[in-house]
Design a protein around this motif. Sequence first.
Motif, PDB file in Angstrom:
ATOM      1  N   GLU A 122       0.829  -1.205   0.000  1.00 25.78           N
ATOM      2  CA  GLU A 122       0.000   0.000   0.000  1.00 25.78           C
ATOM      3  C   GLU A 122       0.862   1.252   0.000  1.00 25.78           C
ATOM      4  OE1 GLU A 122      -2.364   0.483   3.505  1.00 25.78           O
ATOM      5  OE2 GLU A 122      -0.679   0.226   4.876  1.00 25.78           O
ATOM      6  N   GLY A 123       0.334   2.296  -0.621  1.00 23.69           N
ATOM      7  CA  GLY A 123       1.036   3.572  -0.639  1.00 23.69           C
ATOM      8  C   GLY A 123       0.935   4.266   0.706  1.00 23.69           C
ATOM      9  N   VAL A 124       2.044   4.812   1.152  1.00 23.37           N
ATOM     10  CA  VAL A 124       2.106   5.528   2.425  1.00 23.37           C
ATOM     11  C   VAL A 124       2.182   7.037   2.179  1.00 23.37           C
ATOM     12  CG1 VAL A 124       3.487   5.906   4.498  1.00 23.37           C
ATOM     13  CG2 VAL A 124       3.211   3.583   3.574  1.00 23.37           C
ATOM     14  N   HIS A 182       1.476  13.635  -1.091  1.00 21.26           N
ATOM     15  CA  HIS A 182       0.245  12.867  -0.911  1.00 21.26           C
ATOM     16  C   HIS A 182       0.475  11.915   0.257  1.00 21.26           C
ATOM     17  CE1 HIS A 182      -1.253  14.056  -4.946  1.00 21.26           C
ATOM     18  NE2 HIS A 182       0.033  14.043  -5.252  1.00 21.26           N
ATOM     19  N   TYR A 183      -0.552  11.704   1.071  1.00 21.43           N
ATOM     20  CA  TYR A 183      -0.443  10.815   2.214  1.00 21.43           C
ATOM     21  C   TYR A 183      -1.646   9.882   2.285  1.00 21.43           C
ATOM     22  CZ  TYR A 183       3.256  13.811   4.112  1.00 21.43           C
ATOM     23  OH  TYR A 183       4.414  14.507   4.301  1.00 21.43           O
ATOM     24  N   GLY A 212      -0.698  13.240   9.334  1.00 23.21           N
ATOM     25  CA  GLY A 212      -0.534  13.851  10.642  1.00 23.21           C
ATOM     26  C   GLY A 212       0.509  13.166  11.508  1.00 23.21           C
ATOM     27  N   ARG A 213       0.935  11.970  11.120  1.00 22.80           N
ATOM     28  CA  ARG A 213       1.957  11.245  11.884  1.00 22.80           C
ATOM     29  C   ARG A 213       3.252  11.090  11.090  1.00 22.80           C
ATOM     30  NH1 ARG A 213       1.317   6.068  13.169  1.00 22.80           N
ATOM     31  NH2 ARG A 213      -0.013   5.559  11.376  1.00 22.80           N
ATOM     32  N   PHE A 214       3.146  10.903   9.776  1.00 20.86           N
ATOM     33  CA  PHE A 214       4.312  10.700   8.929  1.00 20.86           C
ATOM     34  C   PHE A 214       4.535  11.940   8.071  1.00 20.86           C
ATOM     35  CE2 PHE A 214       4.096   5.748   8.525  1.00 20.86           C
ATOM     36  CZ  PHE A 214       4.055   5.655   9.907  1.00 20.86           C
ATOM     37  N   GLN A 267       9.764  10.575   7.827  1.00 21.82           N
ATOM     38  CA  GLN A 267       9.781  10.723   9.278  1.00 21.82           C
ATOM     39  C   GLN A 267       8.488  10.151   9.821  1.00 21.82           C
ATOM     40  OE1 GLN A 267      12.214  11.983  11.386  1.00 21.82           O
ATOM     41  NE2 GLN A 267      10.868  11.230  13.012  1.00 21.82           N
ATOM     42  N   MET A 268       8.616   9.160  10.691  1.00 21.15           N
ATOM     43  CA  MET A 268       7.450   8.467  11.222  1.00 21.15           C
ATOM     44  C   MET A 268       7.364   8.721  12.719  1.00 21.15           C
ATOM     45  SD  MET A 268       7.727   4.874   9.104  1.00 21.15           S
ATOM     46  CE  MET A 268       9.229   4.387   9.928  1.00 21.15           C
TER      47      MET A 268
END
Length: 130
Positions: free
Chosen positions: A46-48, A59-60, A66-68, A82-83
């Motif tokens: 899956e795309g992150v 794109h997220y 909001g986290r990565f 950044q995770m």
Amino acid sequence: QVQLVESGGGSAQAGGSLRLSCAASGYTYSGYYLGWFRQAPGKEREGVAAIYSRTTITHYAASVKGRFTISQDNAKNTLYLQMNSLKPEDTAMYYCAGTVERDVFTASFNPARPSDYNYWGQGTQVTVSS
């Protein structure tokens, strides 16, 4: 030939942080997408997150927004992820991917679709424990 090499995976506690890096080489044109994908055992890739080269167009996936944070250092030809606020469900093999030259907006292109990418790294494991 484009080559992508990931680093920075590892283990973290839930709520912790990790930063992934992807060294990109071989790109001779200026317009392309770079993305991060992940694949957990028994699940589809899956795309992150994705970013258009030399821009801040990103794109997220809803699950990581909001986290990565995806970013790129053009001088170092390096892509980052950044995770933060990691969750056990973030556990997966993470892959860096890149496209061939393309425009930033194309109706047929989906930045989260693995089959739209042409180049792949070998992957780096991220494990988050509760």
